[in-house]
Design a protein around this motif. Structure first.
Motif, PDB file in Angstrom:
ATOM      1  N   ILE A  37       0.852  -1.191   0.000  1.00 17.78           N
ATOM      2  CA  ILE A  37       0.000   0.000   0.000  1.00 17.78           C
ATOM      3  C   ILE A  37       0.884   1.237   0.000  1.00 17.78           C
ATOM      4  N   THR A  38       0.593   2.149  -0.903  1.00 16.79           N
ATOM      5  CA  THR A  38       1.321   3.418  -0.904  1.00 16.79           C
ATOM      6  C   THR A  38       0.635   4.376   0.059  1.00 16.79           C
ATOM      7  N   LEU A  39       1.350   5.407   0.473  1.00 16.41           N
ATOM      8  CA  LEU A  39       0.772   6.439   1.333  1.00 16.41           C
ATOM      9  C   LEU A  39      -0.416   7.097   0.626  1.00 16.41           C
ATOM     10  N   MET A  43      -4.232   7.291   1.996  1.00 10.71           N
ATOM     11  CA  MET A  43      -4.950   8.550   2.167  1.00 10.71           C
ATOM     12  C   MET A  43      -6.305   8.507   1.461  1.00 10.71           C
ATOM     13  N   ILE A  44      -6.366   7.915   0.286  1.00 12.00           N
ATOM     14  CA  ILE A  44      -7.634   7.822  -0.445  1.00 12.00           C
ATOM     15  C   ILE A  44      -8.624   6.950   0.323  1.00 12.00           C
ATOM     16  N   ALA A  45      -8.173   5.785   0.760  1.00 15.49           N
ATOM     17  CA  ALA A  45      -9.057   4.882   1.505  1.00 15.49           C
ATOM     18  C   ALA A  45      -9.524   5.527   2.813  1.00 15.49           C
ATOM     19  N   GLY A  46      -8.594   6.147   3.525  1.00 14.62           N
ATOM     20  CA  GLY A  46      -8.950   6.825   4.774  1.00 14.62           C
ATOM     21  C   GLY A  46      -9.896   7.986   4.532  1.00 14.62           C
ATOM     22  N   PHE A  80     -10.504   5.779  15.208  1.00 14.72           N
ATOM     23  CA  PHE A  80     -10.197   5.717  13.779  1.00 14.72           C
ATOM     24  C   PHE A  80     -11.499   5.791  13.024  1.00 14.72           C
ATOM     25  N   PRO A  81     -11.680   6.702  12.135  1.00 15.76           N
ATOM     26  CA  PRO A  81     -10.714   7.557  11.470  1.00 15.76           C
ATOM     27  C   PRO A  81     -10.662   9.000  11.973  1.00 15.76           C
ATOM     28  N   LEU A  82     -11.455   9.375  12.992  1.00 17.79           N
ATOM     29  CA  LEU A  82     -11.475  10.790  13.384  1.00 17.79           C
ATOM     30  C   LEU A  82     -10.178  11.252  14.046  1.00 17.79           C
ATOM     31  N   LEU A  83      -9.698  10.553  15.071  1.00 19.85           N
ATOM     32  CA  LEU A  83      -8.470  10.982  15.758  1.00 19.85           C
ATOM     33  C   LEU A  83      -7.210  10.455  15.074  1.00 19.85           C
ATOM     34  N   ALA A  84      -7.180   9.171  14.818  1.00 23.50           N
ATOM     35  CA  ALA A  84      -6.007   8.550  14.191  1.00 23.50           C
ATOM     36  C   ALA A  84      -6.360   8.177  12.760  1.00 23.50           C
ATOM     37  N   GLY A  85      -6.716   9.179  11.996  1.00 22.18           N
ATOM     38  CA  GLY A  85      -7.122   8.965  10.618  1.00 22.18           C
ATOM     39  C   GLY A  85      -5.950   9.047   9.657  1.00 22.18           C
ATOM     40  N   GLN A 151     -10.423  16.310   0.708  1.00 17.33           N
ATOM     41  CA  GLN A 151      -9.048  16.787   0.506  1.00 17.33           C
ATOM     42  C   GLN A 151      -8.046  15.643   0.598  1.00 17.33           C
ATOM     43  N   TYR A 152      -8.256  14.696   1.534  1.00 16.72           N
ATOM     44  CA  TYR A 152      -7.376  13.527   1.615  1.00 16.72           C
ATOM     45  C   TYR A 152      -7.408  12.745   0.308  1.00 16.72           C
ATOM     46  N   VAL A 153      -8.598  12.557  -0.248  1.00 12.24           N
ATOM     47  CA  VAL A 153      -8.726  11.827  -1.502  1.00 12.24           C
ATOM     48  C   VAL A 153      -8.012  12.590  -2.623  1.00 12.24           C
ATOM     49  N   VAL A 154      -8.248  13.881  -2.706  1.00 13.34           N
ATOM     50  CA  VAL A 154      -7.613  14.712  -3.735  1.00 13.34           C
ATOM     51  C   VAL A 154      -6.089  14.656  -3.599  1.00 13.34           C
ATOM     52  N   ASP A 155      -5.581  14.826  -2.372  1.00 15.87           N
ATOM     53  CA  ASP A 155      -4.133  14.782  -2.151  1.00 15.87           C
ATOM     54  C   ASP A 155      -3.565  13.412  -2.497  1.00 15.87           C
ATOM     55  N   GLY A 156      -4.302  12.378  -2.129  1.00 11.39           N
ATOM     56  CA  GLY A 156      -3.857  11.016  -2.467  1.00 11.39           C
ATOM     57  C   GLY A 156      -3.791  10.805  -3.968  1.00 11.39           C
ATOM     58  N   LEU A 157      -4.793  11.313  -4.688  1.00 13.60           N
ATOM     59  CA  LEU A 157      -4.800  11.182  -6.137  1.00 13.60           C
ATOM     60  C   LEU A 157      -3.674  11.998  -6.792  1.00 13.60           C
ATOM     61  N   LYS A 158      -3.377  13.160  -6.231  1.00 14.77           N
ATOM     62  CA  LYS A 158      -2.309  14.006  -6.792  1.00 14.77           C
ATOM     63  C   LYS A 158      -0.945  13.353  -6.682  1.00 14.77           C
ATOM     64  N   THR A 159      -0.722  12.602  -5.596  1.00 11.74           N
ATOM     65  CA  THR A 159       0.601  12.040  -5.359  1.00 11.74           C
ATOM     66  C   THR A 159       0.768  10.622  -5.907  1.00 11.74           C
ATOM     67  N   MET A 160      -0.250  10.114  -6.588  1.00 10.39           N
ATOM     68  CA  MET A 160      -0.147   8.750  -7.149  1.00 10.39           C
ATOM     69  C   MET A 160       0.748   8.707  -8.344  1.00 10.39           C
TER      70      MET A 160
END
Length: 160
Positions: A37-39, A43-46, A80-85, A151-160
């Motif tokens: 799993i990549t970071l 991020m996308i799954a989370g 999880f996922p609110l505090l340790a997301g 934003q997590y999904v967007v950031d995850g997609l940008k760094t793929m």
């Protein structure tokens, strides 16, 4: 919720979130690589999971999934996922890589300690806000959580 039940959930939440963050600080890179799993994927799954939680909070004002065990809500969605997301886990992995183990673990301990204090003050906060005020705050914050999730999904997609 009765104070005893609330305190039990707070303890479960704090211990679970703190434990998860410490595990990922120490072995996060290895855990993700073992499963291939990549970071970015994490991020996308989370982000998707966080978005589901925000929809639940927006539409129902609380978490409906799971069984009747009260401590369950201390794990999902609070720990999880609110505090340790995905954002927190990614941050501790990066902090470990850049600042070392001691700084990362100390940071986790400080943030979890502050979170615990805030959780124990929820009774007082609820008395001030009341039921209606709490529902309004919940729904406003749910929209913010949804935006963070996207934003997590967007950031995850940008760094793929």
């Amino acid at each position: 919720m009765q104070e005893k039940e609330r305190n039990s959930i707070v303890k479960t939440t704090v211990i679970t979130a703190g434990g998860l963050l410490m595990i990922f600080a120490i072995a996060g890179t290895q855990i993700l690589s073992i499963f291939g799993i990549t970071l970015s994927s994490f991020m996308i799954a989370g982000g998707i999971l966080l978005f589901v939680v925000s929809i639940e909070l927006l539409t129902h004002g609380g978490w409906r999934f799971g069984g009747t065990i009260s401590d369950e809500s201390g794990v999902v969605p609070l720990a999880f996922p609110l505090l340790a997301g995905p954002g927190a886990i990614t941050t501790v992995i990066l902090s470990f890589q850049t600042s070392g183990l001691m700084v990362t673990l100390l940071s986790i301990a400080i943030v979890i300690g502050i979170t615990c204090v805030i959780f124990f003050l929820t009774g007082s906060i609820y008395r001030i806000l009341g039921r209606r005020g709490s529902l309004i705050i919940t729904r406003i914050l749910a929209v913010l959580v949804a935006a963070i999730a996207v934003q997590y999904v967007v950031d995850g997609l940008k760094t793929m």
